[in-house]
Design an enzyme around this catalytic site. Structure first.
Site, PDB file in Angstrom:
ATOM      1  N   GLY A 101       0.843  -1.200   0.000  1.00  0.00           N
ATOM      2  CA  GLY A 101       0.000   0.000   0.000  1.00  0.00           C
ATOM      3  C   GLY A 101       0.865   1.231   0.000  1.00  0.00           C
ATOM      4  O   GLY A 101       2.063   1.153   0.268  1.00  0.00           O
ATOM      5  N   CYS A 128       5.277  -6.192   1.548  1.00  0.00           N
ATOM      6  CA  CYS A 128       5.693  -4.789   1.520  1.00  0.00           C
ATOM      7  C   CYS A 128       5.041  -4.011   2.680  1.00  0.00           C
ATOM      8  O   CYS A 128       5.369  -4.280   3.830  1.00  0.00           O
ATOM      9  CB  CYS A 128       5.371  -4.189   0.152  1.00  0.00           C
ATOM     10  SG  CYS A 128       6.291  -2.688  -0.143  1.00  0.00           S
ATOM     11  N   TYR A 129       4.089  -3.108   2.413  1.00  0.00           N
ATOM     12  CA  TYR A 129       3.460  -2.401   3.532  1.00  0.00           C
ATOM     13  C   TYR A 129       2.845  -3.400   4.517  1.00  0.00           C
ATOM     14  O   TYR A 129       2.854  -3.187   5.728  1.00  0.00           O
ATOM     15  CB  TYR A 129       2.385  -1.424   3.036  1.00  0.00           C
ATOM     16  CG  TYR A 129       1.681  -0.731   4.181  1.00  0.00           C
ATOM     17  CD1 TYR A 129       2.270   0.359   4.810  1.00  0.00           C
ATOM     18  CD2 TYR A 129       0.467  -1.218   4.679  1.00  0.00           C
ATOM     19  CE1 TYR A 129       1.665   0.963   5.904  1.00  0.00           C
ATOM     20  CE2 TYR A 129      -0.136  -0.620   5.778  1.00  0.00           C
ATOM     21  CZ  TYR A 129       0.460   0.469   6.379  1.00  0.00           C
ATOM     22  OH  TYR A 129      -0.135   1.065   7.455  1.00  0.00           O
ATOM     23  N   HIS A 215       7.766  -7.821  -3.832  1.00  0.00           N
ATOM     24  CA  HIS A 215       6.430  -8.165  -4.358  1.00  0.00           C
ATOM     25  C   HIS A 215       6.447  -9.500  -5.102  1.00  0.00           C
ATOM     26  O   HIS A 215       6.899  -9.567  -6.234  1.00  0.00           O
ATOM     27  CB  HIS A 215       5.950  -7.066  -5.302  1.00  0.00           C
ATOM     28  CG  HIS A 215       5.585  -5.819  -4.582  1.00  0.00           C
ATOM     29  ND1 HIS A 215       4.312  -5.577  -4.106  1.00  0.00           N
ATOM     30  CD2 HIS A 215       6.331  -4.756  -4.216  1.00  0.00           C
ATOM     31  CE1 HIS A 215       4.286  -4.413  -3.488  1.00  0.00           C
ATOM     32  NE2 HIS A 215       5.496  -3.883  -3.540  1.00  0.00           N
ATOM     33  N   GLU A 217       3.891 -11.005  -6.253  1.00  0.00           N
ATOM     34  CA  GLU A 217       2.764 -11.110  -7.174  1.00  0.00           C
ATOM     35  C   GLU A 217       3.062 -10.592  -8.570  1.00  0.00           C
ATOM     36  O   GLU A 217       2.304 -10.830  -9.495  1.00  0.00           O
ATOM     37  CB  GLU A 217       1.538 -10.382  -6.596  1.00  0.00           C
ATOM     38  CG  GLU A 217       1.623  -8.852  -6.545  1.00  0.00           C
ATOM     39  CD  GLU A 217       2.370  -8.300  -5.332  1.00  0.00           C
ATOM     40  OE1 GLU A 217       3.167  -9.039  -4.746  1.00  0.00           O
ATOM     41  OE2 GLU A 217       2.162  -7.124  -4.987  1.00  0.00           O
ATOM     42  N   ASP A 273     -20.270 -12.476 -20.452  1.00  0.00           N
ATOM     43  CA  ASP A 273     -20.746 -12.386 -19.064  1.00  0.00           C
ATOM     44  C   ASP A 273     -22.252 -12.603 -18.955  1.00  0.00           C
ATOM     45  O   ASP A 273     -22.718 -13.415 -18.168  1.00  0.00           O
ATOM     46  CB  ASP A 273     -20.377 -11.031 -18.447  1.00  0.00           C
ATOM     47  CG  ASP A 273     -18.906 -10.729 -18.600  1.00  0.00           C
ATOM     48  OD1 ASP A 273     -18.127 -11.685 -18.736  1.00  0.00           O
ATOM     49  OD2 ASP A 273     -18.533  -9.555 -18.621  1.00  0.00           O
ATOM     50  N   LYS A 415     -12.491 -12.005 -15.243  1.00  0.00           N
ATOM     51  CA  LYS A 415     -12.937 -12.278 -16.618  1.00  0.00           C
ATOM     52  C   LYS A 415     -12.490 -13.651 -17.144  1.00  0.00           C
ATOM     53  O   LYS A 415     -13.278 -14.381 -17.734  1.00  0.00           O
ATOM     54  CB  LYS A 415     -12.360 -11.185 -17.513  1.00  0.00           C
ATOM     55  CG  LYS A 415     -12.813 -11.265 -18.941  1.00  0.00           C
ATOM     56  CD  LYS A 415     -14.162 -10.686 -19.030  1.00  0.00           C
ATOM     57  CE  LYS A 415     -14.642 -10.623 -20.452  1.00  0.00           C
ATOM     58  NZ  LYS A 415     -15.944  -9.977 -20.483  1.00  0.00           N
TER      59      LYS A 415
END
Ligand code: XMP
Length: 559
Positions: A101, A128-129, A215, A217, A273, A415
């Site tokens: 963040g 991280c944060y 990170h 991710e 969708d 999605k």
């Protein structure tokens, strides 16, 4: 962060090709500033075997963490940082990931993890944060970084036996993006890894709590996926059982419970969708469903016919077709402002929809294809604070007008997951793999007034783009590819004659989920064929330009 297309940040947004439909519904006047769904929104509890929470501290990467977890077949949900364990009792929580963040733990209102989560005894991974707040809240020390560290670093493990490093080499390239850093681990914690600039780049204790300064991710941390897997499977004891099959089963029974004997309306757009939603609802409650397809006159060439024939072939969705082209075009006459266009299209859609619905007698529910990025967008502290970019980012609206409850079975899916569900439900591939198309249709690809004539010019140019992209086998690699009628006129020469015609822009982007996107490096030959054909086949066009703007700072659509 954008990578290749086909898989599904935002859209957020409405990353959905039927966002279109929900969008219409969402942008009813007056609905746009609604903070929370003002309707009986009875999203029933989800009961998957295992859930991991991503606690959001406002990171631009929270959604990416969630995606990585789902890619490991573990169901996960993003929750605001002040969520308490009590709110989450209905989920079988196996672990908690704290996102990064923009804050510093020393900021006056620095977000903290709620003590009920912190003391839950569940495995926790702070990123991280998330790591810094763990250190701060558990009695360690965090130093305000004099400089931001941004970019590649080499992590050396000092505890190679730790499960977070299971099956990994002892040094790894990682991606850093931080100002503050942990300088003293909290009591009970030790440093598990260090980099040149960070003596405590990874910390952990014996109770399953780990903090990472980097990170995992992002794609720049190549072993990041393995680190997340290690957290899920080695530390949380997850099994990776979340599949489209059990999603379908669970959601069909949830819809049944929610709808009971009620009647459901579903607006079909031709996109994946709404088709998935209608199919799920039909599977759950059969003829209690009526689907409505409104042709707003803003669709691509041959699109209404294609949608109709696909659904009619399926024959099971109780389809009502309404051609409202005239109504939309006359409402749009003289309008040039993009937001005004969206409002008018939303309002007109609702008028048409309500009129049709009233012919059906009493209806109780509206099924729509809201996706998880829409939900995240409307919830995160970040998005609450951020300024409105386009109206379509709002969620909620029509039911306020129509007094219907929402059925939103895709509310927690990305999605690409919707596409997988669509295939498992037996929907045709060309529908499931179709590129997203915005709710306001070609109206937001025509700069200036939308008229029948200008729509025809754009349709002709768009047809060429689509045709050539498909011929070059690029359709599925691209998130979207289309033409824009720019509203500029330019001078050209054809034969010996001066021409003065429309400038057509071509846009093709790759993206994971439309929150960020990159312009596609289309081969020159493909661009050449597109340009050549447009100036030859579209008489009102005499120049073609290619849009080389990524998102941000551009958006995918021009309006
Ligand atoms: P932008 O232009 O915001 O688009 O980068 C992100 C994705 O959303 C689609 N889009 C919309 N979809 N109603 C929709 O249903 C809208 O008003 C709308 N505007 C943009 C766009 O096509 C892209 O996939």
């Amino acid at each position: 962060m954008a990578d290749t297309a086909g898989a599904g940040q935002g859209r957020r947004v409405s990353a959905s090709d039927d966002v279109e439909v929900s969008t219409y519904l969402e942008i009813a006047e007056g609905a746009k500033d609604q903070k929370a769904p003002a309707v009986p929104h009875s999203a029933p509890p989800r009961r998957y075997d295992e859930t991991v929470l991503v606690v959001d501290f406002g990171s631009q990467y929270s959604h990416l963490i969630a995606r990585r977890v789902r890619e490991c077949r573990v169901y996960c949900e993003i929750v605001p940082h002040d969520t308490t364990l009590d709110h989450l009792r209905h989920l079988n929580i196996k672990g908690i990931i704290l996102s990064g963040g923009p804050s510093s733990v020393y900021d006056a209102n620095a977000p903290l993890i709620h003590p009920s989560l912190l003391m839950s005894g569940l495995p926790i991974l702070g990123i991280c944060y998330g790591m810094q707040t763990l250190a701060h809240q558990l009695g360690g020390r965090v130093a305000a970084g004099a400089r931001r560290e941004y970019g590649h670093a080499l992590l050396h493990e000092s505890a190679t036996e730790h499960p977070i490093f299971h099956n990994l080499p002892s040094s790894l390239p990682v991606w850093m993006s931080h100002g503050d850093q942990v300088t003293q681990a909290p009591p009970g914690f030790r440093s598990l890894g260090y980099t040149e600039n960070a003596p405590i780049a990874v910390m952990g204790n014996d109770a399953g709590v780990v903090g990472l300064q980097f990170h995992p991710e992002v794609a720049h941390t190549p072993a990041g996926k393995r680190i997340i897997e290690n957290f899920l499977f080695q530390m949380c004891g997850c099994h990776g059982t979340w599949t489209t099959g059990n999603f379908i089963e669970e959601s069909v029974s949830q819809i049944r419970r929610q709808v009971g004997e009620g009647r459901v309306l579903c607006a079909l757009s031709g996109g994946v969708d709404s088709a998935v939603v209608a199919t799920l609802v039909h599977r759950a409650v059969g003829d209690q469903l009526t689907s409505i397809f409104v042709n707003n006159g803003l669709l691509r060439r041959e699109e209404p016919e294609r949608v109709l024939s696909t659904f009619r072939k399926r024959g099971d969705l109780n389809l009502v077709y309404v051609n409202a082209t005239e109504e939309f075009l006359s409402a749009l006459r003289g309008v040039v402002d993009p937001e005004e266009k969206r409002r008018i299209i939303g309002r007109t859609f609702i008028n048409v929809f309500e009129r049709e619905a009233s012919r059906l007698g009493k209806v109780d529910f509206l099924a729509q294809g809201t996706l998880y990025p829409d939900v995240i967008e409307s919830k995160t502290p970040e998005s609450k604070a951020s300024s409105k970019i386009k109206t379509h980012h709002n969620v909620g609206g029509l039911p306020e007008v129509m007094k219907l409850s929402l059925v939103e079975p895709l509310r927690y899916l990305f999605k690409d997951e919707v596409r997988e569900v669509g295939l498992s439900l037996g929907l045709p591939e060309e529908m499931v793999k179709r590129q997203p198309f915005p709710g306001p249709g070609l109206a937001i690809r025509i700069i200036g007034e939308v008229t029948a004539e200008r729509l025809e010019v754009l349709r002709a140019a768009d047809w060429v783009v689509m045709d050539e992209i498909k011929n070059a086998n690029l359709y599925r690699q691209l998130w979207q590819s289309f033409a824009i009628l720019t509203g500029s006129q330019s001078v050209g020469v054809m034969g010996d004659h001066r021409t003065y015609g429309n400038v057509i822009a071509v846009r093709a982007v790759t993206s994971e989920d439309a929150m960020t996107a990159d312009w596609a490096r289309l081969p020159y030959e493909v661009l050449a064929r597109i340009s050549n054909r447009i100036v030859n086949e579209v008489p009102q066009a005499n120049r073609v330009v290619y849009d080389i703007t990524s998102k941000p700072p551009g958006t995918i659509e021009w309006e």
